[in-house]
Structure formats: structure tokens, C-alpha cells
Design a protein around this motif. Structure first.
Motif, PDB file in Angstrom:
ATOM      1  N   UNK A 153       1.421  -1.154  -0.474  1.00  0.00           N
ATOM      2  CA  UNK A 153       0.499   0.115  -0.125  1.00  0.00           C
ATOM      3  C   UNK A 153       1.009   1.422   0.054  1.00  0.00           C
ATOM      4  N   UNK A 154       0.294   2.228  -0.768  1.00  0.00           N
ATOM      5  CA  UNK A 154       1.424   3.418  -1.276  1.00  0.00           C
ATOM      6  C   UNK A 154       3.091   2.767  -1.766  1.00  0.00           C
ATOM      7  N   UNK A 155       2.719   1.811  -2.286  1.00  0.00           N
ATOM      8  CA  UNK A 155       3.561   1.612  -3.680  1.00  0.00           C
ATOM      9  C   UNK A 155       2.689   1.641  -5.508  1.00  0.00           C
ATOM     10  N   UNK A 156       3.649   1.962  -6.105  1.00  0.00           N
ATOM     11  CA  UNK A 156       3.383   1.642  -7.468  1.00  0.00           C
ATOM     12  C   UNK A 156       3.765   1.144  -8.130  1.00  0.00           C
ATOM     13  N   UNK A 157       3.047   0.319  -9.176  1.00  0.00           N
ATOM     14  CA  UNK A 157       2.821  -0.343 -10.671  1.00  0.00           C
ATOM     15  C   UNK A 157       3.041  -0.127 -11.768  1.00  0.00           C
ATOM     16  N   UNK A 158       3.786  -0.111 -12.525  1.00  0.00           N
ATOM     17  CA  UNK A 158       4.392   0.357 -13.392  1.00  0.00           C
ATOM     18  C   UNK A 158       4.416  -0.299 -14.625  1.00  0.00           C
ATOM     19  N   UNK A 159       3.557   0.588 -16.038  1.00  0.00           N
ATOM     20  CA  UNK A 159       3.738  -0.576 -17.376  1.00  0.00           C
ATOM     21  C   UNK A 159       3.972   0.755 -18.712  1.00  0.00           C
ATOM     22  N   UNK A 160       5.088  -0.056 -19.204  1.00  0.00           N
ATOM     23  CA  UNK A 160       5.613   0.113 -20.293  1.00  0.00           C
ATOM     24  C   UNK A 160       5.125  -0.088 -20.969  1.00  0.00           C
ATOM     25  N   UNK A 161       4.517   1.176 -21.948  1.00  0.00           N
ATOM     26  CA  UNK A 161       3.661   0.997 -23.334  1.00  0.00           C
ATOM     27  C   UNK A 161       4.633   1.415 -24.629  1.00  0.00           C
ATOM     28  N   UNK A 162       3.442   1.194 -25.144  1.00  0.00           N
ATOM     29  CA  UNK A 162       3.703   1.755 -26.697  1.00  0.00           C
ATOM     30  C   UNK A 162       3.253   2.798 -26.788  1.00  0.00           C
ATOM     31  N   UNK A 163       3.097   3.701 -27.969  1.00  0.00           N
ATOM     32  CA  UNK A 163       2.731   5.251 -28.088  1.00  0.00           C
ATOM     33  C   UNK A 163       1.698   6.112 -27.448  1.00  0.00           C
TER      34      UNK A 163
END
Length: 291
Positions: free
Chosen positions: A219-229
Motif C-alpha cells: 500500500x502506497x507503492x507503484x505498479x509501472x507498465x511500459x507501453x507503446x505510443x
């Protein structure tokens, strides 16, 4: 529940990034500190609202690294291409292309993460790379941020063997390699809601990634997703799933990657409250029946 095999010793980071022609990934972490307070993280986010933020990375991220880190990256690339001759790690066959297509794209994820956390350069976080595959982006981030504790979660044994070898060749001490599936790892008390950041690159669509990653984020953290343009439609389709899993979409950052393959987008979600215990669902279900 799957049995996990720990390979190598290092640390962890979690983020998701999707780019073309890169193998599937999956990863998770063991070495973590005690949970930090929600207040600690709330004070570090620049905004509690969903925003589109441009992050310019037109200058080579690789060239901004120190000489030791650049040498470690070169060792990683050389090892990747050698092993790629006998096993399928990446469709990219030339060193220059690996640097442009994968190394620069992986490093381009750092500015949006640091912006959201308002991190100082020497600050520690625990990160898990879910479905790490060839170690992109997790191993690259571990090199760039030696104070971070990075876990590489990968379900395929031969890829774990490769990652173990690369960690030894590069001399990394902040990386831990775990063989297992995200669906099982997300229910293991050693990993569930233990990471500051979960990241994924080229693993699945965002609804599926959210179910893989958010149960691992505290809780308080991040989920990071790298996507296209232009992931707008995919992000909109995932908003309900992100909420169901305890998160909210914090920021969408167009990243002007140094790669010649065009702009990338980093989607950052915040973990607002605990993920319901029934998630993630059993192995294979998230991809077959996305939330």
C-alpha cells in the motif's frame, strides 16, 4: 501453489513496460525491509490526481551512467547475444540494436518513476520485475540504480539460469532471481504486498498485468507498465481492474525514448488499499479471462 526456486542473490524492483519483439517475462522478490507507512509515500507523490506528464529522454540515458555501470551494461549485452544463439531470449541480433531498442527503452523508465517518488539518487527502493525474461528492464535498472533492491521473477528455468549467469558476470549484488509464476507468488506471504514498485515489460495487456503486479505492491507503492505510443484505449479498459485490485491510475507519461522505434508511454498506478485475497486468480486465468 507453486514451489519457488531462488536463484542468485540480488535485490528487487517492479515495473511494467511493453515494447515490440521482446520475449515474455515474469518475476518476484524476497529481500525486503519492513513496510513503510502510507503517509511516507503520500508525501512523496507529486499529485493525487491522474495526469499526463511528458518526460524528455532525448539525450542517451546510457551515456549518463558512470563508467562502471556502462561496462556492466556492455557485459550484459555481450552475454545476451552469446546466449541468444542457443536459446530464444530476444529477436534482436545486433549489439547496437539491443542498445537502442532495449537498453535505452529500459533506462527511459527511470525518470517517470523517480518523478512520482521524488527520489534522491541514493535512495533505496525494492522493485520486482514481473516476467523478467532476459532481464529487461529489471536487470538494467539494477545496474543503473545500485542502491535499489531488485527481484527478477521468471517462470522458465532456462531463463533463470541465464539471469543467474549475467548477475555473476556483471558482479551485481542487489539482484535476487526467483523462479515462479506471478499468480502463485502473489499469494505467498514472502512477496505479497512487499514491494515498493512492480514493473513489467512486454508481458501482457494492462488488465492482465494489473492482476500480476498489484498484489505484489505494498500500500502506497507503484505498479509501472511500459507501453507503446498510444495505450489510451488499453488503459481505459484496465481502469476497473486496477480499482478492483486496490489501485488507481496515477500518471500516464509519454516518454521520448532515445530508441529509433518511437515514443513509449509509461503508465504508473498507485496502490491505495490492500488487494482482495482472491486475487491473483489461479495460474492461467488472468490471461484467459481478464478482469
Amino acid at each position: 501453489m507453486d514451489e519457488f526456486l531462488f536463484i542468485g542473490v540480488a535485490r528487487a524492483v517492479v515495473i511494467f513496460i511493453q515494447t515490440p519483439t521482446i520475449m515474455q517475462k515474469d518475476s518476484s522478490m524476497v529481500d525486503h525491509q519492513g513496510a513503510k507507512s502510507n503517509t511516507f509515500f503520500r508525501t512523496r507523490f507529486h499529485s493525487n490526481t491522474h495526469a499526463d506528464v511528458s518526460v524528455s529522454t532525448t539525450t542517451s540515458c546510457f551515456k549518463s551512467l558512470g563508467s562502471t555501470q556502462q561496462n556492466q551494461i556492455q557485459l550484459y549485452v555481450d552475454t545476451l547475444l552469446r546466449w541468444n544463439q542457443k536459446m530464444n531470449l530476444t529477436a534482436t541480433k545486433e549489439a547496437d540494436e539491443v542498445m537502442e531498442r532495449h537498453i535505452e527503452d529500459s533506462l527511459a523508465i527511470l525518470p517517470p518513476i523517480k518523478t512520482c517518488y521524488n527520489l534522491q539518487s541514493n535512495e533505496q527502493i525494492s522493485l520486482i520485475d514481473v516476467g523478467s525474461g532476459a532481464g529487461l528492464p529489471g536487470l538494467v535498472l539494477a545496474i543503473a540504480c545500485p542502491d535499489w533492491r531488485v527481484t527478477l521473477l521468471e517462470s522458465i528455468n532456462k531463463r533463470c539460469v541465464f539471469l543467474e549467469h549475467v548477475v555473476a558476470v556483471t558482479g551485481l549484488t542487489n539482484v535476487k532471481i526467483v523462479r515462479g509464476r506471478a499468480e502463485s507468488c502473489g499469494h505467498d506471504v514472502m512477496y505479497r504486498e512487499k514491494f515498493d514498485v512492480a514493473i513489467a515489460r512486454a508481458v501482457a495487456e494492462m488488465r492482465v498485468l494489473a492482476e500480476y503486479c498489484l498484489p505484489l505492491v505494498r500500500i502506497g507503492g507503484l505498479f509501472v507498465a511500459a507501453k507503446g505510443h498510444d495505450p489510451k484505449e488499453e488503459v481505459e479498459n484496465a481502469e476497473n481492474a486496477v480499482r478492483m485490485l486496490g489501485g488507481s491510475i496515477l500518471q500516464i507519461s509519454p516518454v521520448d525514448s532515445h530508441s529509433p522505434y518511437g515514443q513509449r508511454t509509461t503508465v504508473i498506478c498507485r496502490k491505495d488499499h490492500s488487494t482482495p485475497q482472491k486475487y491473483p486468480r489461479e495460474a492461467g486465468t488472468p490471461s484467459k479471462l481478464p478482469l
